[in-house]
Design a protein around this motif. Structure first.
Motif, PDB file in Angstrom:
ATOM      1  N   ARG A 192     -10.038  14.417   6.244  1.00 47.94           N
ATOM      2  CA  ARG A 192     -10.344  13.843   7.643  1.00 47.94           C
ATOM      3  C   ARG A 192     -11.392  14.656   8.059  1.00 47.94           C
ATOM      4  O   ARG A 192     -12.121  14.050   8.848  1.00 47.94           O
ATOM      5  N   ALA A 218       5.657  15.429   3.417  1.00 52.11           N
ATOM      6  CA  ALA A 218       4.740  15.916   2.327  1.00 52.11           C
ATOM      7  C   ALA A 218       4.520  17.359   2.294  1.00 52.11           C
ATOM      8  O   ALA A 218       4.605  18.300   2.814  1.00 52.11           O
ATOM      9  N   GLU A 239      -2.109   4.957  16.889  1.00 54.10           N
ATOM     10  CA  GLU A 239      -1.823   5.486  15.583  1.00 54.10           C
ATOM     11  C   GLU A 239      -0.544   5.398  15.282  1.00 54.10           C
ATOM     12  O   GLU A 239       0.143   5.400  13.989  1.00 54.10           O
ATOM     13  N   ASN A 270       0.834  -1.233   0.093  1.00 46.56           N
ATOM     14  CA  ASN A 270      -0.005  -0.029  -0.023  1.00 46.56           C
ATOM     15  C   ASN A 270       1.040   1.106  -0.012  1.00 46.56           C
ATOM     16  O   ASN A 270       1.779   1.467   0.838  1.00 46.56           O
ATOM     17  N   PRO A 323      -4.049  -0.151  12.825  1.00 43.91           N
ATOM     18  CA  PRO A 323      -5.285   0.439  13.142  1.00 43.91           C
ATOM     19  C   PRO A 323      -5.580   1.632  12.140  1.00 43.91           C
ATOM     20  O   PRO A 323      -6.792   2.291  12.275  1.00 43.91           O
ATOM     21  N   SER A 324      -4.404   2.302  11.827  1.00 42.12           N
ATOM     22  CA  SER A 324      -4.732   3.693  11.287  1.00 42.12           C
ATOM     23  C   SER A 324      -5.092   3.509   9.948  1.00 42.12           C
ATOM     24  O   SER A 324      -5.239   4.600   9.207  1.00 42.12           O
ATOM     25  N   MET A 325      -5.118   2.522   9.367  1.00 45.11           N
ATOM     26  CA  MET A 325      -5.389   2.431   7.932  1.00 45.11           C
ATOM     27  C   MET A 325      -6.320   1.626   7.371  1.00 45.11           C
ATOM     28  O   MET A 325      -6.549   0.265   8.134  1.00 45.11           O
ATOM     29  N   LYS A 328      -2.386   9.621   9.801  1.00 48.78           N
ATOM     30  CA  LYS A 328      -2.410   9.458  11.230  1.00 48.78           C
ATOM     31  C   LYS A 328      -1.038   9.506  11.692  1.00 48.78           C
ATOM     32  O   LYS A 328      -1.150  10.042  12.873  1.00 48.78           O
ATOM     33  N   GLU A 374      -5.399  16.032   2.758  1.00 45.43           N
ATOM     34  CA  GLU A 374      -5.494  15.182   3.718  1.00 45.43           C
ATOM     35  C   GLU A 374      -6.600  15.603   4.824  1.00 45.43           C
ATOM     36  O   GLU A 374      -7.527  14.830   5.541  1.00 45.43           O
ATOM     37  N   GLU A 423      -6.977   0.107   4.552  1.00 43.60           N
ATOM     38  CA  GLU A 423      -6.601  -0.938   3.708  1.00 43.60           C
ATOM     39  C   GLU A 423      -5.346  -1.548   4.158  1.00 43.60           C
ATOM     40  O   GLU A 423      -4.632  -1.076   5.078  1.00 43.60           O
ATOM     41  N   ARG A 439      -0.217   7.298   1.965  1.00 47.40           N
ATOM     42  CA  ARG A 439       0.076   8.003   3.306  1.00 47.40           C
ATOM     43  C   ARG A 439      -0.740   7.827   4.576  1.00 47.40           C
ATOM     44  O   ARG A 439      -1.899   7.682   4.407  1.00 47.40           O
ATOM     45  N   LYS A 479      -0.970  17.914   2.671  1.00 46.18           N
ATOM     46  CA  LYS A 479      -1.555  18.079   3.823  1.00 46.18           C
ATOM     47  C   LYS A 479      -3.006  18.603   3.971  1.00 46.18           C
ATOM     48  O   LYS A 479      -3.829  18.042   4.596  1.00 46.18           O
TER      49      LYS A 479
END
Lengths: 771, 582
Positions: B510, B498, B483, A655, B321-323, A661, B506, B325, A658, B503
């Protein structure tokens, strides 16, 4: 000064005039001269007369008033005293001196100039501190107040040397010590002690001490043990003791066997005798009254069960035939050196999945054909192939037939082995080269001879039976075995019944050598396999070897799960179908995975932006697409995608998104002094906590930048520090000298600013230095 | 705890001794040498602590050392040297070459400190009291021929007592779990029998039947709480067997893993959900639909707390847990994956599938290293702390050694449990493999399985009640947020490069809205015919132009600055006639 006086000076004074008058006049003139000389350029050389003479000389020796300019007023000198002319004179002078007074500067301008001057001064002054500031910035830690003297504990030697005996008692003791050459200055060691230290090294001493300790301990243990054992009345204990003694006896016997075979033989006879006796008696057969009662109890009582088992075990032990470990032992007679399951496993494994085994052998065939160069080897392999083919056919047709085949093969192989061993023996019984034989003791040889004689006969018979089929026995038996193994990993290897531990070991070595050789042949074989695979599944585009490239090595398992046997037993059509299904299910799995990977790759690629408006500048409508040219013109091409991390891994999708979190916890902006993220990262790479570091290094790593002592006044830095530390030039302008203070440094001061106006972070008292 | 403190004290003691001698030296040196010494005592110390190479050591020794008043000599001058291998073991990766720039000084001093710390840590090795070893067979003998009885007889009584059987034939195959420090054992029979045992003393702490199918059992962070995955819901019991919680959000759980540093209980269910429960606050952290059917195979990577799931199509997916996929998805087997295990270093993963293969993967590169065919395939896999691999094939447990080096050929040890094996786990800090099977539980002695030297600060098998309590508080304070679970934990130490654009995107994702977006101008309604559509449009346009102008002015300013930079400053005020100039 009055105007009149001025004129009076110009007037030549007669000699009759008094002295004092002329003196003042001279002075006056001098002053005037000086003033006029200020005018610059036409500076006149003053000539001073040193001897008394008349004012006016025809030769002009006197310098007084020699190079004077003729002023307008001079022209009217004769009419000197007339007051009427004085006003004229004044006016004339005014005319000559008339100059306008410049306007004073504006306040802003003057302020600016003042500021500039002040700035220059202060920069000069402040720049002297630059070095100190830099040093303080670089310092790992600053402790305030800075010049505190630390109280160091005096060292032992110093304390001792300083001390002198005073009281009579002390004197006496001192004397005694002196007599013994007790070092007064060196409190550590006396000469005797140092000598003793030299005599024996530390390790030696330690060893010696350890030895002594051990000896003492052992002695005491032994004593206490004996004392204790003396008192014990338990039967069980004595039983156990007896057992242990027996064990020891066996050990001694083993030892004896190696060293003194004759004596050992005698011992053996004795043991044999006990065995015979045991076999005659019913002592441990669990047929006695006690045993029967225990047998009833055994169902409920663990102890009773154990007791019975012990009895039986004893019987077994006693009746067991004493065997000598030899290479060639009849498998029928083998006394359980190797547990049965070892062989079971092999048998079971090959019977596990006949369909599979057939498949694999065909695969292996290809490899062998590639590999084998020698004719003889080819011969063998061909033969083996035939055998394998037959096998597979049989398997498909009939189970029993297969088993029969296996049985034959097994016998064949065993016989071959035995023959080999026989050859070895006949070649040289005392062959030193053979590493195994080296280890065999003389005692063993004795027995072997006996055994061999009986065995060889039987071997010959067997060989006669099978010679028709099996013709080739080459000079390199190991190699042939290898080939066979490669050919039929399921058939041959598993059917080879291992007779004893040595045999098993040899097998292990074989396997090792096999792996080595296979490692060498790897590339060729791989390619051949690829070919084979592609041939087998032509329509497939995916090369499965790429996706799951690692070839499985077969593990030899001494214990085989019982379920395998069951599996073997149930040999229904349905089961076969299941197996086939299972095997082919994998293909779809791979294809699906590759498809998924392709999709994710596509999704991750940046897309072209299409800005084409249908009907703009052209005809529009259904079934009318904008022209190619236009489409090309109005699509913004996306930049090429970055190479994926998994581009070389066909069986992996990584994957690339990014993890926002986690990114929230990352440092997002590079902190001040760093200009390369790599540098900053390397500074925070080392853990600081006490989980990874020693306490000492934790303290060092987390030491505070500034330490201030509580309750101490932190004074501003004093100028003495400048002289002490850091080379710097003297100040151009001397400042008001501050009253002598203890030199203290503030924690931090940015350069180019007034140090005097800085406030200290931890300071309580702010002192202003007058600049 | 004790040993670590002892180590510190010892090191401190060493340092002190050294200082003592050194100071003496300095004092006695002739004055012309003194300033030199003054300048670099710190450097010398660090040098000494950094693996003093032999030549420098020699130079140390050559110095006149007998300068004390007493004439006493330092028998071991200088600091003891540390071998390079030892140092490299503790080396902190990611060192960068020093560059001359503003931060060079700071950089240098920090690097020195780090090197010192590494040196000190390497020195600690000396004080690790225990050694680990393996069974070694005689020539011509294989280790697997050694039975458990043999081992139990050969070793001391305490160790021998670690091989035992619990005959529990009634309540079906047992899943097992050892507590983090290896003291307590949790047994969960499929037919509802749950028991917590202090297995070394064989004390039964609690026992009950939950009257429901038990899928899995797992200790939480302490030995006073454990989770039981029952038929419907996840239950949490305390050490006395009292039900503390019934978590209905977690239903149909099949397997569980406890991430001890994160206080997370990861569960996977037959409904296809991977859920994380924060046991410190009792809240579900995240629930992810894996979309791969029933999830019955799971293991955790102890290095980075990533959860590995095995699927029926032969793939293994890695989750944090933060993703939402999978972090990685890899095809491991042609058949379904039956079992997974990751070793302690987090470098190697063992997986077994329905194709009866046992494959070792290097999960740094995601490449398969080697593969082996086992009879019947391995239904359960487990790595020990020292890297041994246990595989449960049918009713036989086989332990393999050195699986990371080469494919296993023969097992290191094996044992037949005489019943189908259901759960396997090596006991931490013990040479013991726990086997839960259909007939109960078997404890098998596997020499060389456990870590011989435990870190009492981290996990203490001998901790007292009080220490346990204190540890709990500390651990809670040091809890790592969920996270932070990433595939590469070192990523967290890197600067986030990034772009601002990314950002903002994102952030938008979020929050569900763009906080930087300007709201569209909506002209106010006015009375007296001023809100005619034409008027409205005009007003809108005005605002539009204004915005344009602002943006234009910004652009112009930029252009001007550019011009000035290039040195083409405008010669004077522009006049209207300038345009006719040539």
């Amino acid at each position: 000064m009055d105007e009149k006086d001025l004129f009076a000076t110009e007037y030549p004074v007669s000699a009759s005039e008094d002295e004092g008058d002329s003196d003042t006049e001279r002075k006056h003139r001098k002053l005037l001269d000086a003033i006029s000389s200020l005018d610059g350029k036409k500076r006149r050389k003053l000539t001073e007369r040193t001897e008394a003479s008349l004012q006016v000389s025809e030769f002009g020796i006197s310098a007084e008033g020699a190079g004077d300019k003729l002023s307008l007023s001079d022209l009217i000198q004769p009419s000197n005293k007339s007051s009427a002319l004085s006003t004229v004179k004044k006016q004339l002078k005014n005319i000559s001196q008339a100059k306008s007074v410049e306007l004073p500067l504006t306040r802003e301008q003057s302020n600016r100039i003042q500021r500039v001057v002040a700035y220059e001064k202060t920069t000069e002054e402040v720049s002297r501190w630059e070095n100190i500031v830099k040093q303080n910035r670089k310092a790992d830690q600053l402790v305030f107040p800075q010049n505190d003297e630390k109280v160091k504990p005096a060292r032992l030697e110093e304390v001792v040397t300083r001390w002198k005996p005073h009281t009579p008692l002390e004197m006496e003791i001192f004397n005694v010590l002196h007599k013994n050459k007790q070092p007064v200055t060196d409190p550590l060691l006396t000469p005797v002690e140092t000598a003793s230290l030299k005599a024996m090294s530390l390790e030696e001493a330690k060893l010696r001490r350890a030895e002594l300790q051990k000896a003492r301990a052992l002695q005491s243990y032994y004593e206490s043990k004996m004392r204790r054992e003396k008192k014990i009345k338990s039967k069980k204990f004595h039983k156990v003791l007896k057992k242990s003694k027996q064990k020891e006896a066996v050990k001694v016997f083993e030892e004896l066997r190696k060293t003194n075979p004759e004596a050992a033989l005698e011992e053996l006879q004795k043991i044999k005798k006990t065995r015979i006796e045991e076999r005659m008696s019913l002592k441990h057969q669990n047929s006695g009254k006690w045993a029967k009662s225990k047998a009833i109890m055994a169902k409920y009582d663990d102890d009773a069960r154990q007791a019975i088992q012990e009895q039986l075990q004893k019987n077994k032990d006693l009746t067991r035939k004493i065997e000598v470990v030899s290479e060639s032992e009849e498998s029928e007679e083998e006394g359980g050196v190797v547990p049965d399951f070892v062989n079971d496993a092999q048998v079971n494994q090959d019977g596990l999945n006949p369909w599979m085994s057939g498949k694999l052998t065909s695969d292996a065939k290809v490899c062998v054909n590639q590999d084998v160069g020698d004719e003889a080897e080819a011969d063998v392999s061909a033969e083996v192939e035939d055998a394998a083919d037959e096998d597979s056919e049989d398997e498909l047709s009939e189970e029993e037939n297969l088993l029969q085949e296996f049985e034959d093969k097994r016998r064949l192989r065993k016989m071959e082995d035995e023959e080999l061993s026989a050859i070895h023996k006949s070649d040289g019984e005392h062959d030193v080269d053979e590493p195994r034989e080296e280890q065999v003791t003389a005692f063993n040889l004795l027995f072997q001879r006996l055994l061999n004689q009986s065995k060889q006969e039987s071997h010959k018979e067997k060989r006669n039976v099978s010679e028709g089929r099996h013709k080739v026995i080459s000079e390199e038996p190991v190699e042939i075995e290898e080939d066979e193994k490669e050919d039929e990993p399921f058939l041959m290897e598993t059917l080879d019944r291992k007779q004893d531990l040595e045999d098993l070991d040899a097998l292990g070595q074989e396997a090792l050598s096999l792996s080595v050789s296979s490692g060498k042949k790897e590339p060729a074989r791989e390619s051949s396999q690829v070919v084979a695979d592609t041939q087998a599944k032509k329509p497939k585009l995916i090369d499965h070897n790429d996706v799951l490239p690692v070839k499985a090595v077969k593990v030899k398992t001494p214990l085989i799960p019982t379920a395998v046997e069951e599996e073997e037993e149930e040999d229904n059509d349905a089961d076969q179908k299941m197996i086939i299904k299972e095997a082919f299910a994998g293909d779809d799995v791979i294809r699906d995975f590759l498809k998924e990977k392709e999709q994710t790759e596509k999704a991750g690629k940046p897309k072209d932006i299409d800005l084409v408006l249908p009907g703009w500048g052209e005809w529009g409508g259904t079934n009318l697409r904008p022209s190619k040219r236009k489409r090309k013109r109005f699509t913004i091409k996306a930049s090429p995608a970055l190479p994926r991390k998994d581009q070389h891994l066909p069986n992996v999708i990584i994957n690339e998104k990014r993890d926002a979190k986690a990114a929230a916890h990352q440092v997002s902006e590079l902190p001040f002094p760093y200009n390369n993220p790599k540098h900053f990262e390397s500074t925070i790479r080392a853990p600081v906590g006490n989980t990874w570091n020693t306490e000492r290094s934790v303290q060092k790593l987390t030491a505070p930048k500034v330490i201030t002592k509580q309750g101490h006044v932190i004074e501003p830095i004093a100028e003495e520090v400048l002289q002490k530390r850091g080379p710097c030039k003297k100040p151009a302008i001397k400042l008001d000298k501050p009253e002598p203070k203890s030199q203290r440094l503030p924690k931090k001061r940015p350069h180019g600013k007034h140090p005097v106006k800085r406030k200290h972070r931890a300071g309580r008292k702010h002192k202003k230095k007058s600049g | 705890m004790l040993w670590k403190r002892a180590v510190h004290e010892y090191i401190y003691f060493l340092q002190k001794m050294k200082r003592y001698y050194e100071e003496g030296d300095e004092e006695k040196k002739p004055p012309e040498q003194a300033p030199v010494e003054d300048q670099e005592p710190a450097e010398e110390v660090t040098k000494a602590i950094e693996m003093t190479p032999p030549p420098s050591n020699l130079s140390h020794r050559n110095k006149p050392k007998n300068q004390l008043i007493s004439g006493a000599k330092d028998p071991f001058p200088g600091s003891a040297s540390v071998t390079k291998e030892l140092l490299s073991k503790y080396e902190r990766p990611g060192k960068v070459k020093l560059v001359r720039n503003m931060c060079a000084q700071r950089f240098k001093s920090l690097e020195e400190k780090v090197q010192t710390a590494v040196g000190l840590t390497a020195r600690h090795e000396v004080l690790l009291p225990e050694e680990d070893g393996y069974l070694e067979a005689d020539e011509g003998q294989d280790t697997w021929t050694i039975t458990q009885q043999d081992i139990a007889e050969a070793v001391d009584i305490t160790s021998g007592s670690k091989h035992f059987n619990l005959v529990l034939p009634q309540f079906g195959p047992y899943s097992i779990n050892y507590a983090g420090n290896g003291r307590s054992l949790l047994l969960g029979g499929r037919r509802g029998h749950v028991a917590a045992i202090d297995w070394q003393s064989k004390n039964l702490n609690c026992e009950m039947n939950v009257m429901e199918t038990v899928n899995d059992v797992r200790w939480l962070h302490t030995q006073s709480m454990y989770a039981v995955a029952q038929l419907r819901w996840l239950h949490i019991y305390d050490s006395n067997g009292v039900e503390l919680h019934c978590i209905k959000k977690f239903n149909d759980v099949l397997r569980m893993e406890f991430l001890r540093y994160h206080f997370l209980l990861a569960t996977c269910s037959s409904t296809g959900f991977l859920q994380y429960l924060d046991v410190s606050v009792g809240k579900e952290v995240v629930a992810t639909n894996v979309k791969a059917g029933r999830l019955g195979v799971m293991c955790q990577n102890p290095y980075n707390a990533v959860i590995h799931l095995g699927h029926s199509n032969g793939t293994v997916s890695l989750w944090s847990p933060s993703m939402k996929e999978p972090l990685v998805k890899m095809l491991c087997h042609r058949g379904a994956v039956r079992s997974l295990s990751v070793d302690k270093t987090g470098m190697y993963m063992a997986s077994s599938g329905l194709d009866k293969k046992l494959t070792i993967f290097d999960i740094r590169t995601f490449r398969p290293l080697h593969s082996a065919r086992l009879p019947l395939g391995a239904g359960t896999l487990c790595h020990s702390q020292k890297g041994l691999l246990a595989a449960g094939t049918g009713d036989v447990v086989q332990v393999y050694k050195d699986t990371r080096i080469a494919a296993p050929k023969t097992p290191y040890l094996c044992l037949s449990a005489k019943a189908p094996i259901h759960g396997l786990q090596f006991c931490p800090f013990e040479d013991v493999l726990g086997i839960g099977h259909g007939g109960g539980f078997t404890s098998m002695i596997v020499p060389g399985a456990g870590e011989a030297n435990f870190d009492a600060m981290e996990c203490n098998p001998y901790e007292s009640r009080k220490q346990q309590r204190e540890w709990e508080v500390k651990a809670l304070l040091e809890k790592i947020p969920a996270e932070l679970i990433t595939l590469d934990p070192t990523k967290l130490g890197e600067v986030d490069t990034a772009t601002l654009e990314q950002k903002q995107r994102e952030q938008k994702e979020r929050l569900g809205l763009d906080p930087n977006e300007k709201e569209r101008f909506n002209p106010r309604r006015r009375l007296k015919g001023k809100s005619s559509s034409a008027n409205l449009l005009k007003r809108k346009k005005k605002v539009g132009h204004e915005r344009q102008r602002v943006s234009m002015s910004v652009q112009e300013r930029k252009a001007k600055q550019q011009e000035i930079k290039e040195g083409q400053a405008s010669p004077g005020p522009k006049s209207t006639l300038d345009r006719f100039k040539k």
